[in-house]
Design an enzyme around this catalytic site. Structure first.
Site, PDB file in Angstrom:
ATOM      1  CE1 TYR A  45      -3.671   2.500   0.930  1.00 28.16           C
ATOM      2  CE2 TYR A  45      -2.350   3.118   2.826  1.00 28.16           C
ATOM      3  CZ  TYR A  45      -3.431   3.334   1.994  1.00 28.16           C
ATOM      4  OH  TYR A  45      -4.269   4.403   2.231  1.00 28.16           O
ATOM      5  CG  ASP A  60      -3.493  12.483   5.227  1.00 28.41           C
ATOM      6  OD1 ASP A  60      -3.650  12.798   4.031  1.00 28.41           O
ATOM      7  OD2 ASP A  60      -3.975  11.448   5.734  1.00 28.41           O
ATOM      8  CG  ASP A  87      -4.760   7.454   0.449  1.00 29.83           C
ATOM      9  OD1 ASP A  87      -5.721   7.993  -0.130  1.00 29.83           O
ATOM     10  OD2 ASP A  87      -4.436   7.702   1.630  1.00 29.83           O
ATOM     11  CG  ASP A  89      -5.361  12.034  -0.446  1.00 25.85           C
ATOM     12  OD1 ASP A  89      -5.321  11.090   0.356  1.00 25.85           O
ATOM     13  OD2 ASP A  89      -4.448  12.873  -0.534  1.00 25.85           O
ATOM     14  CG  HIS A 115      -8.131   4.006  -0.613  1.00 27.69           C
ATOM     15  ND1 HIS A 115      -8.267   5.282  -0.106  1.00 27.69           N
ATOM     16  CD2 HIS A 115      -7.054   3.460   0.009  1.00 27.69           C
ATOM     17  CE1 HIS A 115      -7.309   5.502   0.781  1.00 27.69           C
ATOM     18  NE2 HIS A 115      -6.552   4.423   0.854  1.00 27.69           N
ATOM     19  CD  GLU A 117     -10.097  10.594   1.413  1.00 26.69           C
ATOM     20  OE1 GLU A 117      -9.353   9.596   1.542  1.00 26.69           O
ATOM     21  OE2 GLU A 117      -9.873  11.683   1.966  1.00 26.69           O
ATOM     22  CB  CYS A 125      -5.767  12.191   9.067  1.00 21.02           C
ATOM     23  SG  CYS A 125      -5.824  10.609   9.940  1.00 21.02           S
ATOM     24  NE  ARG A 160     -10.763   7.470   3.731  1.00 22.40           N
ATOM     25  CZ  ARG A 160      -9.643   7.938   4.264  1.00 22.40           C
ATOM     26  NH1 ARG A 160      -8.498   7.363   3.999  1.00 22.40           N
ATOM     27  NH2 ARG A 160      -9.666   8.999   5.054  1.00 22.40           N
ATOM     28  CD  GLU A 190     -10.316   6.046   7.598  1.00 22.35           C
ATOM     29  OE1 GLU A 190     -10.250   4.867   7.995  1.00 22.35           O
ATOM     30  OE2 GLU A 190      -9.304   6.748   7.368  1.00 22.35           O
ATOM     31  CG  ASN A 212      -7.149   2.468   7.895  1.00 25.14           C
ATOM     32  OD1 ASN A 212      -6.005   2.018   8.040  1.00 25.14           O
ATOM     33  ND2 ASN A 212      -7.406   3.764   7.879  1.00 25.14           N
TER      34      ASN A 212
HETATM   35  C1  LIG Z   1      -5.178   5.253   5.470  1.00 24.09           C
HETATM   36  C2  LIG Z   1      -4.840   6.695   5.424  1.00 24.09           C
HETATM   37  O1  LIG Z   1      -5.738   7.351   4.586  1.00 24.09           O
HETATM   38  C3  LIG Z   1      -3.441   6.911   4.847  1.00 24.09           C
HETATM   39  O2  LIG Z   1      -3.239   7.952   4.206  1.00 24.09           O
HETATM   40  O3  LIG Z   1      -2.581   6.064   5.074  1.00 24.09           O
HETATM   41  C4  LIG Z   1      -4.825   7.354   6.846  1.00 24.09           C
HETATM   42  C5  LIG Z   1      -4.008   6.598   7.854  1.00 24.09           C
HETATM   43  C6  LIG Z   1      -3.672   7.337   9.131  1.00 24.09           C
HETATM   44  O4  LIG Z   1      -3.556   8.583   9.130  1.00 24.09           O
HETATM   45  O5  LIG Z   1      -3.436   6.672  10.139  1.00 24.09           O
HETATM   46  C7  LIG Z   1      -6.280   7.547   7.286  1.00 24.09           C
HETATM   47  O6  LIG Z   1      -6.848   6.615   7.868  1.00 24.09           O
HETATM   48  O7  LIG Z   1      -6.839   8.627   7.005  1.00 24.09           O
HETATM   49 MG   LIG Z   2      -5.032   8.739   3.308  1.00 24.53          MG
END
Ligand SMILES: C[C@](O)(C(=O)O)[C@H](CC(=O)O)C(=O)O
Ligand SMILES: [Mg+2]
Length: 296
Positions: A45, A60, A87, A89, A115, A117, A125, A160, A190, A212
């Protein structure tokens, strides 16, 4: 590297079919992808939060662009043939054309799956407060654009939804079902807070569900056994090795600065020989030697 002729998307689907639940582990860079493969994982991933924090040193929060992620995707797929879930986003842009460009580029750069979202473009995040999501219709449009843009039918589109924390369980279940109806292959609900919730998603959508299991977030660290019993098909550890690596680096920096030598932390380091082994240094070197010998 072993040669595998099937598409990355097909290899991802095969991996999901062969392991219950499939453990998908975050690889922050190409070196970690090799380490994950060596440890026996069947899929890896690339985390959006990881590209942001690791490659860019920023939070993030939707700051990262498509090219930032593609650079890391290409570096990983260049050296590692494990199927890579990426990911993306919110898709890197608000129009269907942006989503299409993202999907086409991911396929071109060797990703197996993405994925996407339902948060707004200025995302957060998934485990932080004050998330905002777009309407169900807008999310469905994102999925349709992604599915329509596929130049390879085996490429996996995972939807997501961040709705649980914002609008509650019913809304999240509805959104998941609408995304599958729109052509998504798998669902990533999520920030799940109770194990039983996964079962509800699985029975509602009849498609593979991803859990997750990220540390220090809203979701307890359920085991693969617990998740299998809750009908989860994939379990994600997005940033586990990244968090450990950062802690190790901090320890080393602190020690060298404090002690004026690295002698006290040398035992915490990968050795030169271990590094060379993991990246197959000696095979490269032998090839180089053979090339030079041939020229003499
Ligand atoms: C899965 C996730 O989207 C990621 O970017 O890895 C994050 C992980 C995290 O910040 O722990 C998320 O869950 O938003
Ligand atoms: Mg993410």
């Amino acid at each position: 590297m072993s040669l595998n002729k099937s598409t990355p998307g097909q290899r991802f689907r095969d991996a999901v079919a062969s392991e219950h639940p499939l453990q998908v582990v975050g690889a922050i860079n190409a070196n970690h992808a090799l380490l994950a493969k060596r440890a026996g994982f069947k899929a890896i991933y690339l985390s959006g939060g990881g590209v942001a924090a690791g490659s860019l040193g920023v939070p993030d929060l939707g700051i990262t662009g498509l090219d930032d992620v593609l650079t890391d995707v290409r570096r990983i797929t260049d050296v590692c043939d494990l199927p890579l879930l990426v990911d993306v986003d919110t898709g890197f842009g608000s129009s269907a054309f942006n989503v299409a460009r993202t999907v086409k580029s991911m396929i071109k750069f060797g990703a197996a799956a993405i994925h996407i979202e339902d948060q707004v473009g200025a995302k957060r995040c998934g485990h932080r407060p004050n998330k905002e999501i777009v309407t169900q219709q807008e999310m469905v449009d994102r999925i349709k654009a992604a599915v329509d843009a596929r130049t390879d039918d085996s490429f996996v589109i995972m939807a997501r939804t961040d709705a649980l924390a914002v609008e509650g369980l019913e809304s999240a279940l509805d959104r998941a079902a609408a995304c599958i109806e729109a052509g998504a292959d798998m669902v990533f609900p999520e920030a799940i807070t109770e194990l039983e919730m996964y079962k509800l998603f699985a029975s509602r959508v009849k498609a593979p569900i991803l859990a997750n299991i990220t540390e220090f977030g809203a979701t307890p660290l359920y085991t693969t056994e617990q998740l299998a019993a809750a009908d989860v098909s994939l379990v994600l550890y997005p940033l586990s090795a990244f968090r450990a690596m950062n802690k190790a680096a901090e320890n080393v920096y602190t020690a060298i600065r404090r002690d004026g030598t690295q002698q006290n932390v040398i035992d915490t380091m990968q050795t030169r020989m271990e590094l060379y082994d993991r990246i197959d240094y000696h095979t490269f070197e032998q090839k180089l030697d053979a090339l030079f010998a041939a020229k003499k």
